[in-house]
Enzyme design. Structure first.
Site, PDB file in Angstrom:
ATOM      1  N   ARG A 256       0.850  -1.191   0.000  1.00 52.91           N
ATOM      2  CA  ARG A 256       0.000   0.000   0.000  1.00 52.91           C
ATOM      3  C   ARG A 256       0.884   1.238   0.000  1.00 52.91           C
ATOM      4  NH1 ARG A 256      -2.618   0.864   5.448  1.00 52.91           N
ATOM      5  NH2 ARG A 256      -1.296   2.714   5.527  1.00 52.91           N
ATOM      6  N   HIS A 260      -3.897   4.576   4.429  1.00 52.82           N
ATOM      7  CA  HIS A 260      -5.029   3.627   4.439  1.00 52.82           C
ATOM      8  C   HIS A 260      -6.228   4.237   3.715  1.00 52.82           C
ATOM      9  CE1 HIS A 260      -8.254   1.056   5.785  1.00 52.82           C
ATOM     10  NE2 HIS A 260      -8.803   2.043   6.455  1.00 52.82           N
ATOM     11  N   TYR A 269       3.083   6.029  11.522  1.00 51.11           N
ATOM     12  CA  TYR A 269       3.442   4.663  11.945  1.00 51.11           C
ATOM     13  C   TYR A 269       4.316   3.923  10.936  1.00 51.11           C
ATOM     14  CZ  TYR A 269      -0.709   3.869   9.018  1.00 51.11           C
ATOM     15  OH  TYR A 269      -1.620   3.868   7.989  1.00 51.11           O
TER      16      TYR A 269
END
Lengths: 356, 326
Positions: A256, A260, A269
């Site tokens: 990815r 998100h 993160y």
């Protein structure tokens, strides 16, 4: 001690990140047009995603989940399906939906907050996207059971993410599909991140593909950034299922590259260095490289494609932005086949409020 | 005419629906050769085959999700949960999918499914087998919640639920599964959904209830009748959507209302009925609306089970207080 069971998980790749063939390409990929169609579908998806993100950033679209870097998984999957098969996507498979005839305007309407975005004019039996993670895997088993009961040579194809494989619904669906020998193919769109939780903290299982083995169904892994590998492996699984040989699980390893969703900030993160490194493996440039080196793709064709994709996306955006919202009473229109008398008063209240 | 208990009436309705419509099929644990833990599906596998009467693995979330997939493909699945206590994993499927698929696709895909589960206490069953959690389902938009209270209504309402084009949670009061027999014509005639049934006419007060509590409520009404008080007894039957009009109409005549349910008091469907009376029936009320319900406790194990459940005595005590209110 006697060994009573063992398994192996095979990994398939045809094109390496530099676009070099690592083995002879499968038959379908010998056809120039077929490869170019896959390429075009991925470029269109990336163009669409970029536009959708920019619409969200400028307040003209709601939260959106981009598929940046993962285009090969849904595109390769949908390309392996027949029109009469049923697609049950998660929420990052717009590339596959578009390939199956879902209009980009519909996808924008959905993320723009309008239920009409799931009333697909094209693939009428395909499921809308599924946000509660993995809860659509049982639906795929149900759709496949319907095909089996009617004796139809059709296949249900369900895509979910790596996080979904930790959920009971996914296991329950695979287990049932296995025991009933259902014509369903499960595809794990493994982008290595479930929002902020990396694949390494999702499960101790070495591969996600092997989760099929426990359910008694074959599991295999492919390079999910190699659209040829995805199309090939999912295609084999689909035709196997169509022939009555039962379900399978295909894990497609991808990454990815985006957040998100537009509501997420992955820099909180995830190291930028990790993302930068993964850019070298993304699926579009590797197929482009292969096409260029095999002398079947010219600069002029590339420029035409980019202009064409931009025009298609712009047309969809214009149509989306020009679509007025439904009247407020529409929230009652499809709640039940016939609105129960008990709800008439609430509907009247909404109608009155919207008129004043 | 067949004389049938409530659970036998369920079986008759299932068979009738399957005979009439080949898209009707059954899913659940032990419903095949075993005929279900309460025998509701006894002999159906022999009659209709394993394709239409399917034993599923022990996957309670799965069956509801399977039914969503089958429903979207034009089948009419009827799913059996062995006990309400095991249905909760399926709430995800009912709330997130079955109840919204029609709406979210603007009618393109639908879920004509029925989810059956026995519920309620009073049979000295093990832990997790006796709760009455119907209010959890009555809160969910886009579905129906139906509870029969007699063999004839079980037959008619289940047929209606199966034929209904939308999802129905059909909760069966297992305490009265075999409590009485009724003549069932087995003529395939459905009973109306979304409507209360008036089981006893009366002018002095309205007793509103559903499921197994109909037994205690009717018994209390008989005792009141002997004391010269004519209580109207209403079986709500469809809890969602709620036929508030019928209850308001009754209370308009009687002026007094007691609601009886086995489920915990707080947030129960009785609260919804009481609110409806407060909103639209206040001028007709001669006394405060009262509820006789289970307590807001964890359902006790069998030794204290009867102390939890509303009894005829509790109903009478409350009814007399309401009648005495000046």
């Amino acid at each position: 001690m006697t060994q009573i069971a063992s398994f192996t998980i095979e990994h398939t790749r045809f094109l390496d990140p530099k676009g070099q063939a690592t083995q002879a390409l499968p038959a379908f990929a010998q056809n120039r047009e077929a490869l170019i169609d896959l390429y075009k579908a991925m470029v269109l998806t990336r163009t669409f995603d970029a536009k959708a993100v920019s619409l969200q950033r400028t307040g003209r679209l709601g939260t959106y989940a981009s598929s940046l870097g993962q285009e090969a998984v849904p595109v390769g999957t949908a390309a392996a399906m027949r029109a009469e098969d049923v697609f049950l996507p998660s929420f990052r498979e717009q590339g596959g939906q578009i390939l199956r005839g879902v209009r980009m305007t519909e996808i924008l309407l959905y993320w723009g907050g309008d239920e009409r975005g799931s009333d697909f004019a094209g693939p009428r039996e395909d499921f809308p996207i599924c946000i509660p993670v993995g809860t659509h895997a049982p639906h795929a088993a149900g759709v496949a059971r319907a095909f089996q009961l009617r004796g139809e040579a059709r296949v249900a194809v369900c895509v979910f993410g790596d996080g979904a494989t930790s959920r009971g619904d996914v296991y329950e669906a695979m287990n049932f599909a296995g025991v009933q020998n259902l014509p369903v193919v499960f595809v794990v769109n493994n982008n290595l991140w479930a929002i902020s939780v990396p694949r390494s903290r999702q499960t101790a299982a070495e591969t996600l593909a092997q989760k099929g083995i426990a359910a008694g169904i074959p599991g295999m892994q492919v390079d999910g950034n190699d659209v040829i590998a995805v199309r090939h492996a999912v295609g084999l699984a689909i035709e196997r299922a169509r022939a009555g040989k039962g379900p399978a699980l295909v894990e497609a390893l991808t990454y990815r590259l985006s957040d998100h969703t537009t509501a997420d900030d992955a820099s909180r993160y995830r190291d930028d260095a990790e993302v930068s490194a993964r850019w070298k493996e993304e699926p579009i440039s590797r197929l482009r490289q292969y096409l260029i080196e095999s002398e079947t793709w010219t600069k002029a064709e590339e420029e035409t494609l980019i202009a064409d994709c931009a025009a298609q996306v712009e047309a969809a955006v214009s149509e989306y932005l020009a679509t007025p919202p439904l009247p407020p009473t529409a929230m009652f229109d499809h709640l039940y086949a016939v609105l129960p008398t008990a709800l008439a008063e609430q509907r009247a209240e909404v109608e009155e409020a919207s008129e004043s | 005419m067949t004389e049938a208990t409530l659970v036998e009436a369920v079986g008759l309705a299932l068979a009738c629906a399957m005979e009439d419509d080949e898209t009707v099929l059954l899913l659940g644990e032990d419903i095949g050769v075993d005929g279900g833990v309460f025998r509701a599906t006894a002999d159906l596998i022999a009659r209709f085959g394993a394709g239409r009467v399917m034993d599923t693995p022990l996957s309670e979330s799965l069956f509801a999700g399977l039914a969503v997939g089958l429903g979207a493909q034009g089948f009419r699945p009827v799913v059996e949960y062995q006990f309400m206590g095991f249905i909760y994993p399926a709430i995800d499927q009912i709330l997130n999918h079955a109840g919204r698929l029609r709406n979210r696709t603007r009618g393109r895909l639908t879920c004509p499914l029925v989810i059956r589960a026995p519920f309620g206490g009073g049979i000295h069953a093990p832990e997790h087998h006796s709760e009455s959690m119907e209010a959890l389902f009555a809160h969910i938009p886009g579905i129906r919640v139906v509870i029969p209270s007699s063999p004839a209504r079980a037959y008619g309402l289940l047929l209606a639920a199966i034929r209904d084009p939308d999802p129905v949670v059909f909760l069966e009061p297992k305490r009265i599964y075999r409590a009485l027999k009724e003549d069932i014509a087995d003529d395939g005639i459905a009973a109306p959904l979304d409507q209360c049934f008036t089981l006893r006419a009366g002018r002095d007060m309205t007793l509103v209830t559903w499921g197994a509590m109909v037994v205690e409520t009717l018994a209390a009404a008989e005792i009141l009748a002997a004391e010269g008080v004519e209580a109207e007894v209403i079986d709500v039957a469809t809890l969602k959507p709620l036929d508030m009009a019928a209850i308001l109409s009754s209370v308009e005549r009687t002026g007094r209302c007691v609601i009886v349910h086995e489920a915990p008091l707080s947030g129960g469907v009785g609260a919804e009925i009481a609110a409806g009376l407060a909103n639209r029936g206040l001028v007709n009320l001669l006394a405060p609306v009262q509820r006789v319900a289970g307590y807001d406790t964890v359902m006790p194990l069998p030794r204290l089970e009867t102390d939890y459940m509303p009894t005829e005595e509790r109903i009478l005590r409350t009814a007399r207080r309401v009648l005495a209110y000046a």
